[in-house]
Design a protein around this motif. Structure first.
Motif, short mmCIF file in Angstrom:
data_model
loop_
_atom_site.label_atom_id
_atom_site.label_comp_id
_atom_site.label_asym_id
_atom_site.label_seq_id
_atom_site.Cartn_x
_atom_site.Cartn_y
_atom_site.Cartn_z
N ARG A 6 0.84 -1.20 0.00
CA ARG A 6 0.00 0.00 0.00
C ARG A 6 0.87 1.25 0.00
NH1 ARG A 6 -5.25 -1.01 0.62
NH2 ARG A 6 -5.90 -3.01 1.52
N GLN A 7 1.14 1.75 -1.19
CA GLN A 7 1.87 2.99 -1.33
C GLN A 7 1.11 3.82 -2.33
OE1 GLN A 7 5.70 0.75 -2.20
NE2 GLN A 7 6.49 2.64 -1.38
N ILE A 49 7.27 4.05 -7.79
CA ILE A 49 6.48 2.88 -7.41
C ILE A 49 5.09 3.32 -6.95
CG2 ILE A 49 7.21 2.73 -4.98
CD1 ILE A 49 6.64 -0.21 -7.46
N GLY A 50 4.99 4.49 -6.33
CA GLY A 50 3.68 5.01 -5.96
C GLY A 50 2.82 5.27 -7.19
N GLU A 114 11.03 0.31 -20.74
CA GLU A 114 9.64 0.41 -20.34
C GLU A 114 9.51 1.31 -19.11
OE1 GLU A 114 6.45 -3.04 -19.69
OE2 GLU A 114 7.78 -2.81 -17.96
N ALA A 115 10.41 1.15 -18.16
CA ALA A 115 10.40 1.98 -16.94
C ALA A 115 10.63 3.45 -17.27
CB ALA A 115 11.46 1.49 -15.95
N ALA A 116 11.45 3.71 -18.29
CA ALA A 116 11.70 5.10 -18.71
C ALA A 116 10.41 5.74 -19.21
CB ALA A 116 12.78 5.15 -19.78
N PHE A 117 9.58 4.97 -19.93
CA PHE A 117 8.32 5.53 -20.41
C PHE A 117 7.36 5.77 -19.25
CE2 PHE A 117 4.11 5.55 -22.43
CZ PHE A 117 4.33 6.50 -23.41
N ALA A 118 7.33 4.87 -18.29
CA ALA A 118 6.50 5.08 -17.11
C ALA A 118 6.99 6.30 -16.33
CB ALA A 118 6.52 3.83 -16.22
N ALA A 119 8.31 6.49 -16.28
CA ALA A 119 8.87 7.67 -15.61
C ALA A 119 8.48 8.94 -16.36
CB ALA A 119 10.39 7.55 -15.53
N LYS A 254 9.38 -5.44 -8.22
CA LYS A 254 10.34 -4.76 -7.35
C LYS A 254 11.65 -5.54 -7.27
CE LYS A 254 6.93 -2.55 -4.28
NZ LYS A 254 6.38 -2.53 -2.91
N ALA A 255 11.54 -6.85 -7.10
CA ALA A 255 12.73 -7.69 -6.91
C ALA A 255 13.54 -7.88 -8.19
CB ALA A 255 12.33 -9.05 -6.34
N GLU A 256 12.85 -8.13 -9.31
CA GLU A 256 13.53 -8.51 -10.55
C GLU A 256 13.85 -7.33 -11.46
OE1 GLU A 256 14.71 -11.49 -11.02
OE2 GLU A 256 13.84 -12.13 -9.12
N CYS A 257 13.21 -6.18 -11.24
CA CYS A 257 13.46 -5.01 -12.08
C CYS A 257 14.01 -3.84 -11.27
CB CYS A 257 12.19 -4.59 -12.82
SG CYS A 257 11.58 -5.82 -13.99
N LEU A 258 13.24 -3.39 -10.30
CA LEU A 258 13.62 -2.17 -9.58
C LEU A 258 14.76 -2.37 -8.60
CD1 LEU A 258 10.13 -0.54 -8.88
CD2 LEU A 258 11.61 -0.35 -10.89
#
Length: 281
Positions: A6-7, A49-50, A114-119, A254-258
């Motif tokens: 829950r974040q 992540i939020g 993919e994370a860059a696009f989410a960012a 979280k574990a495998e990417c972040l």
């Protein structure tokens, strides 16, 4: 969602930077494995992540055809991208968009891109171009269109997976659509996790659900038994509920990417997604 998941980020309207904010060109800050501690304690990590989890809640139980509200700012996004009064933010925000389409030298693409696009989308929220009310449209309209473009590039140029774990990874290229796609399917009246390995169920429902669209793309790109080329997903099909699938995928992301140095070493930090530690309220 599990208690530990829950974040939520602050309301984007509270994050809108003042006109006097000094925007900066984002740069890499994670140079060695020990630097990963700075990342996990950073405001950037908390905001990122939020943002992911807020969108996860927003699309829960909804089809891709869901009639969502889109703010005027989001409707004008394609035409104006960033309003004139926020022009100073453009160089900073644009870095994440440029990073999101893969590496032009190695011709590869993966979850870091993919994370860059989410960012990039997160930054648009932080400067007020996108709003909290746009969360469903962010996933269904903008991110889903991004997926379509990247799939076309993957097919056309046969892009190499960046940092793929092969058969033991969730997918060669994406992760977020599995998280948000599983959220869409929570409490579905008849589609259960076991159905996503059923060709008929996928063909009949993939246009409504991001998760099934991902499965269809995998079966188009790979040959052989699904259990062999996508063993991790095959195992997930045995999970009893979409809620448990969703919670497990968030932990896995979280574990495998972040939390993986090979991925995060390429992430860039600026004034909108800063490397400094989380500031307490």
């Amino acid at each position: 969602m599990a208690e530990g998941e829950r974040q939520s980020p602050p309301d984007s309207s509270e994050d809108i930077p003042p006109a006097t904010q000094n925007f900066i060109i984002p740069k890499k800050e994670i140079h060695t494995v020990p630097d990963m501690g700075k990342w996990k304690r950073s405001q950037a990590y908390a905001d990122y992540i939020g943002f992911i989890l807020t969108l996860n809640e927003g699309v829960k139980g909804k089809k891709l055809t869901f009639e969502y509200k889109v703010s005027e700012e989001a409707e004008n996004l394609v035409a104006t991208v960033v309003p004139t009064h926020l022009a100073a933010a453009v160089p900073e925000v644009a870095v994440y968009l440029k990073e999101s389409v893969g590496n032009s030298t190695r011709i590869d693409y993966g979850t870091g891109h993919e994370a860059a696009f989410a960012a990039f989308l997160c930054c648009l929220c932080k400067i007020g171009v996108l709003r909290v009310d746009d969360q469903i449209a962010i996933v269904f309209k903008v991110f889903n269109r991004y997926l379509e473009v990247m799939r076309k590039l993957q097919k056309t140029y046969r892009m190499e997976p960046a940092g793929s774990q092969g058969v033991w990874g969730l997918d060669d290229f994406q992760f977020l659509p599995f998280i948000w796609g599983s959220s869409q399917l929570i409490d579905h009246p008849y589609l259960e996790p076991r159905h996503f390995v059923d060709e008929k169920a996928v063909n009949e429902n993939h246009k409504d659900y991001m998760f099934l669209e991902c499965i269809l793309f995998i079966t188009e790109m790979k040959t052989g038994p699904f259990a062999e080329h996508s063993n991790q997903l095959w195992n997930i099909s045995a999970v009893p509920s979409w809620s448990k699938v969703n919670q497990g995928l968030i932990r896995m992301y979280k574990a495998e990417c972040l939390e993986k140095f090979p991925v995060i070493q390429h992430f860039k930090f600026g004034s909108l997604l800063p490397i400094h530690p989380v500031t307490s309220c």
